[in-house]
Design an enzyme around this catalytic site. Structure first.
Site, PDB file in Angstrom:
ATOM      1  CD  GLU A 313      35.150  39.147 -34.901  1.00 27.90           C
ATOM      2  OE1 GLU A 313      35.129  37.873 -34.313  1.00 27.90           O
ATOM      3  OE2 GLU A 313      34.462  39.904 -35.783  1.00 27.90           O
ATOM      4  CD  GLU A 406      34.146  41.078 -39.220  1.00 26.04           C
ATOM      5  OE1 GLU A 406      33.177  40.235 -38.971  1.00 26.04           O
ATOM      6  OE2 GLU A 406      35.533  40.572 -39.224  1.00 26.04           O
TER       7      GLU A 406
END
Length: 558
Positions: A313, A406
């Site tokens: 991320e 995720e």
């Protein structure tokens, strides 16, 4: 009130469902035949009040359908409301032509069986509704080649297995909480579904030196994870990397040493550290990597391949490794790769990069990445995540496997795969997200024929990775017109299977002067019109659809 219920029954392969408006249940509206160009016995008009509608009952095979209306209205726009079972959508239609025309409002997914539909078109006329079945093919498989030419046999076998299942099955995965002595997430899944995930993701967070310096307790260890994996379990590892130094300890900012991986809780400047390889902060970067290498070495010694997902991320900016933009991040990724693979000789790693929307410039490069993942936390528990999937297929389709690395929700696998969304695996984040998933949904997904759980894994160590080069499977049927054209370019292409479509225009110098990314499109005829402000001359129009490509010469005139 006119009342007529029509049941359409279909069996076998899904075919088009056509609902004539005059055959529906009419509420506050009426059949008319004043206008011309309608089908059947007439059309329905008189949608004057909010409760006015035409309703249908029908049966359909399970699948994705494109919803098309045959309509007519005099204004430029007309508001509509559509309800199919419990699904509802409102919007505006744009007038095309002077009589009846077709307007599509997108796609819906229908389960097999009976359905109801209600439609309103304010100040307009409805001739019919068409439900056109849409078939999505599997994603294009990438080349059977890892970035590490010296990858271990087990890493190659795992990657070969993932390639073989891509577009056939999705692996069930789960993130494990590092602060529990037991495997609480795995145990919860087993208690609810009777099955275990095929893949579990663990976090090396507490092996960061600036956490160990504070006496952190290791509730779980790599030895525990290796024991869970045994011979068949699939391991993914991530690393919430506490900054190597410069942590902020300020309770007024909610900053403590254990939040040292967040940008807000450290002043560590990764760009400055990387810019000076003789600096103390660069040395600390290497120190941290070397510490993690020692933990990864345990997996290599146990012959456990690892889906290695570091520096995740980054483009979000909330972690320090992404705080200084894409160039320092890519430099850090490549440093990490070189240090682990070539300096420490870790060849059991399959490198997983986590992409953020609209952040193509952050990609480290094919030579350093094996799989691309996406972390999605949707507010809607039924979110399909189509835009995330389509973007990844546009950028990486046919080049890299794509995984849902995720997720805070669990998509309905039966639905998303009908849309052609075949993640290599999903990994539900730990509590509270895992326990927020509807237990019935969790059970259905774990028992789906489209999902692989641990008990269903084959002997993936026996798979062999055969390096191949993906070649275009054939030409696309492409038409560009008018040719020559004065600014407006029409593109039509026949898609043999669903694929991400990209339209590009190049001048004679090879410079790209226009690009349009349409995302994932269903099989069939795809067409678009573009307004191009180009100088007169000869151009090359190129259309890519997955691993298919077509090119046509186009002449621009004034």
């Amino acid at each position: 009130m006119t009342l007529l219920l029509v049941w359409l029954i279909f069996t076998g392969v899904a075919g088009e469902i056509r609902l004539e408006a005059e055959d529906g249940e009419l509420l506050g509206v009426a059949v008319d035949s004043t206008l011309t160009g309608y089908s059947g016995r007439g059309y329905v008009t008189g949608f004057d009040a909010p409760e006015d509608s035409v309703r249908f009952s029908f049966e359909a095979p399970r699948g994705v359908y494109r919803v098309v209306f045959g309509v007519s209205f005099s204004s430029r726009f007309a508001s509509y409301a559509l309800r199919v079972d419990d699904w509802h959508q409102t919007g505006s239609l744009i007038k095309r032509g002077g009589g009846f025309f077709e307007a599509s409002i997108g796609e819906i997914w229908l389960d097999e069986g009976a359905h109801t539909m209600a439609f309103q078109l304010m100040n307009g006329a409805l001739d019919y509704v068409r439900l056109e079945p849409v078939s999505y093919g599997p994603p294009a498989r990438p080349p059977a080649q890892l970035s590490d030419s010296q990858a271990t046999a087990s890493a190659q076998a795992l990657f070969a297995f993932l390639l073989s299942e891509y577009g056939r099955h999705i692996l069930a995965g789960q993130q494990q909480n590092p602060y529990r002595r037991d495997f609480d997430a795995i145990n919860y899944v087993r208690n609810v579904t009777g099955k275990e995930p095929a893949l579990v993701s663990f976090d090396l967070i507490d092996y960061s030196p600036t956490r160990e310096a504070h006496g952190v307790v290791h509730y779980q260890t790599p030895e525990d994870w290796i024991a869970w994996a045994g011979r068949d379990g699939i391991v993914s590892l991530m690393w919430h990397w506490n900054a190597p130094t410069d942590l902020i300890e300020d309770p007024s900012q909610d900053c403590y040493w254990w939040y040292g991986f967040y940008t807000r809780c450290t002043t560590f400047d990764v760009a400055a550290a990387l810019a000076d390889t003789s600096s103390e902060r660069y040395r600390l970067l290497l120190r941290d990597i070397d510490v993690i290498a020692a933990q990864l070495q345990k997996f290599q010694q146990a012959d456990i391949p690892v889906l290695w997902r570091p520096l995740h991320e980054a483009a979000g900016g909330w972690f320090w490794w992404g705080a200084k933009g894409p160039e320092p991040f890519k430099q850090l990724w490549r440093l990490l790769y070189e240090r682990l693979v070539h300096h420490h000789g870790l060849h059991n790693l399959i490198w997983v990069y986590t992409h953020e929307p609209g952040a193509a410039e952050w990609y480290p490069g094919d030579a350093y990445v094996d799989i691309v993942g996406r972390d999605v936390y949707a507010d809607d528990p039924d979110a399909l995540m189509r835009s995330d999937w389509n973007e990844l297929q546009t950028l990486f389709g046919g080049r890299k496997l794509v995984a849902l690395t995720e997720t805070g929700t669990l998509p309905d696998v039966e639905v998303i795969t009908d849309y052609g969304i075949w993640w290599s695996w999903f990994s539900i984040w730990t509590d509270p997200f895992l326990r927020d998933v509807d237990p019935d949904r969790l059970t259905r997904v774990y028992h789906s024929e489209r999902v692989l759980t641990r008990d269903e894994l084959p002997d993936w160590r026996s798979y062999v990775l055969h390096a191949t080069t993906v070649q275009p499977a054939g030409d696309l049927a492409l038409a560009v017109y008018p040719n020559p054209g004065a600014g407006r370019l029409h593109v039509e292409v026949g898609l043999p299977v669903a694929a991400p479509v990209v339209v590009e225009v190049f001048n004679l110098l090879g410079q790209r002067v226009f690009q349009y990314q349409a995302g994932m499109q269903p099989a069939g005829l795809w067409r678009r019109a573009f307004e191009l402000a180009l100088a007169p001359g000869v151009y090359l129009v190129q259309v890519r659809a997955g691993n298919l490509v077509a090119r046509r010469r186009w002449v621009s005139v004034r």
